[in-house]
Write a protein that holds these residues in place. Structure first.
Motif, PDB file in Angstrom:
ATOM      1  N   THR A  49      -8.222  13.119  12.196  1.00  0.00           N
ATOM      2  CA  THR A  49      -7.911  13.065  10.761  1.00  0.00           C
ATOM      3  C   THR A  49      -7.634  11.632  10.328  1.00  0.00           C
ATOM      4  N   TRP A  50      -6.837  10.951  11.152  1.00  0.00           N
ATOM      5  CA  TRP A  50      -6.521   9.538  10.876  1.00  0.00           C
ATOM      6  C   TRP A  50      -7.798   8.697  10.767  1.00  0.00           C
ATOM      7  N   PHE A  51      -8.794   9.009  11.609  1.00  0.00           N
ATOM      8  CA  PHE A  51     -10.049   8.250  11.601  1.00  0.00           C
ATOM      9  C   PHE A  51     -10.668   8.248  10.199  1.00  0.00           C
ATOM     10  N   PHE A  52     -10.713   9.435   9.560  1.00  0.00           N
ATOM     11  CA  PHE A  52     -11.239   9.525   8.186  1.00  0.00           C
ATOM     12  C   PHE A  52     -10.329   8.794   7.202  1.00  0.00           C
ATOM     13  N   GLU A  53      -9.030   8.962   7.368  1.00  0.00           N
ATOM     14  CA  GLU A  53      -8.095   8.317   6.444  1.00  0.00           C
ATOM     15  C   GLU A  53      -8.246   6.796   6.503  1.00  0.00           C
ATOM     16  N   GLN A  54      -8.253   6.281   7.738  1.00  0.00           N
ATOM     17  CA  GLN A  54      -8.255   4.835   7.971  1.00  0.00           C
ATOM     18  C   GLN A  54      -9.582   4.177   7.582  1.00  0.00           C
ATOM     19  N   GLU A 111      -9.146  17.681   1.957  1.00  0.00           N
ATOM     20  CA  GLU A 111      -9.274  17.838   0.500  1.00  0.00           C
ATOM     21  C   GLU A 111      -9.563  16.509  -0.181  1.00  0.00           C
ATOM     22  N   ALA A 112      -8.887  15.456   0.260  1.00  0.00           N
ATOM     23  CA  ALA A 112      -9.118  14.132  -0.331  1.00  0.00           C
ATOM     24  C   ALA A 112     -10.558  13.661  -0.082  1.00  0.00           C
ATOM     25  N   LEU A 113     -11.075  13.968   1.101  1.00  0.00           N
ATOM     26  CA  LEU A 113     -12.455  13.584   1.421  1.00  0.00           C
ATOM     27  C   LEU A 113     -13.448  14.319   0.524  1.00  0.00           C
TER      28      LEU A 113
END
Ligand code: AVJ
Ligand code: FE
Length: 386
Positions: A49-54, A111-113
């Motif tokens: 999840t962090w990978f997408f966030e970062q 959801e943000a993605l």
């Protein structure tokens, strides 16, 4: 369906599949790290999840608000460009954040993605990073399977996980398929997604070779064991011999002897070893010692790729006698994403194929998996060549 809708569907499907792999777990199973290579399931859920966030949301979405300022430190794996982090051996010390908060983090970022992807101005570069994020999460789905097996399979009670990821019997007669010497094209064409380590099509000269159409079975491996294979230093690389002596290795990982019979931990519980199933959970050293005992060898990664269309593959990753080195023309992306594969191109062997734990559609014949020669917890097997 347009390209962005297709990617949104794939993203959603991938995010759900990760959580489904964890569904049979108890909450206590999400936390331990019984050895350094094994990450806690909770960590995989958060790190993917962090990978997408970062790499997608923080640099590209001005409307995105970070879920928690601590999470980059907690769930960055190895990206020096992304800052300090909890060291790998300490991942199992984190009983916090609790699993429920990590699940909430997953929902928040998914959801943000999806919202971000509804914006009309997504560049092909951004879509490529989202695609990388999906493929990254698929890699972690497979690692989750290895790690769950290790966590459950090293408990005194050998708990059952379920019927997923079980192996099928190999065909009993083995044929060696012949290939002519010549110049062959190796590497991904880059029309579809590929990792940077498999890109850069180039030519390789191969001599005549033969490669088996089946994997080595438990029955054959038990013959090697009964013949004293683990006691004959002539079959082993020096490093492999030192390794099996030091670690007191006498059988594949997850195998246990009781009253002269061999049993193994499987996801369906503790079971007698079935002779017709492909032998799994071996180091490169064991795979090579077995091939040497047979008077044969392991294929190179190039032989494997040339032969792939004529092989049945996909049950177990297959150790090759090829070092994980860059292809000619290997290009490392600038910044953190350049750390994804390139910096590991030393002291590891390439494995080819896929395993029963590989998500459908994730692997392909040019795919280069890689692990140190001593790794045994992955779903690895043996294909012979000569
Ligand atoms: C390709 C499986 C060796 O385990 O580090 C996960 C996959 N890369 N996150 C690994 C990976 C970044 C990689 N292997
Ligand atoms: Fe990762």
């Amino acid at each position: 369906m347009n390209k962005i809708e297709a990617l949104k569907n794939l993203l959603l499907k991938t995010r759900k599949a990760t959580e489904e792999i964890c569904a049979p777990l108890e909450v206590e199973d999400y936390v331990p790290q019984p050895m350094e290579d094994v990450s806690p399931p909770k960590w995989h859920l958060a790190h993917s999840t962090w990978f997408f966030e970062q790499f997608v949301l923080v640099p590209n979405d001005p409307d995105y608000r970070i879920f928690s300022p601590d999470f980059a430190y907690l769930f960055n794996s190895y990206y020096n460009n992304a800052g300090d982090r909890v060291l790998r051996p300490n991942r199992g010390l984190m009983s916090r954040p609790p699993v429920r908060e990590v699940i909430a983090y997953r929902q928040y970022v998914t959801e943000a993605l999806l919202k971000f992807m509804d914006k009309s101005d997504l560049s092909s570069e951004i879509l490529a990073v989202i695609t990388l994020g999906v493929n990254h999460e698929q890699q972690h789905q497979e690692l989750l399977v290895y790690d769950i097996k290790y966590i459950l399979g090293n408990q005194p009670t050998f708990p059952i996980y379920g019927d997923s990821f079980s192996l099928q019997k190999e065909k009993m007669e083995r044929t060696f398929i012949q290939f002519k010497e010549g110049i062959y094209a190796i590497g991904a064409s880059e029309d579809d997604f590929c990792f940077d380590n498999e890109c850069g099509q180039h030519k390789v000269f191969l001599h005549d070779f033969q490669i088996a159409d089946t994997l080595v079975t438990n029955g054959e491996y038990m013959e090697f064991m009964a013949a004293g294979g683990y006691g004959d230093f002539n079959l082993w690389l020096a490093e492999g011999w030192d390794y099996i002596l030091k670690e007191k290795i006498q059988a594949p990982f997850y195998w246990h002897q009781q009253d002269e019979k061999w049993f193994q931990y499987t996801f369906q519980g503790f079971r007698e070893v079935e002779k017709e199933l492909p032998v799994a959970h071996l180091s490169f050293y064991e795979a090579l010692a077995f091939a040497t005992w047979k008077g044969m060898r392991l294929p190179t990664e190039f032989e494997w790729e040339v032969a792939a269309d004529r092989l049945n593959w996909g049950q177990l990753w297959e150790w090759t006698y090829s070092a994980y080195h860059p292809y000619p023309g290997f290009k490392k992306a600038p910044g953190a994403l350049g750390e994804y594969n390139g910096k590991f191109m030393i002291n590891q062997n390439v494995l080819r194929g896929a395993s029963v734990a590989t998500p459908k559609g994730h692997s392909r014949k040019t795919y280069r998996n890689f692990f140190p020669a001593s790794s045994r917890w992955l779903f690895s097997g043996i294909r012979l060549a000569k």
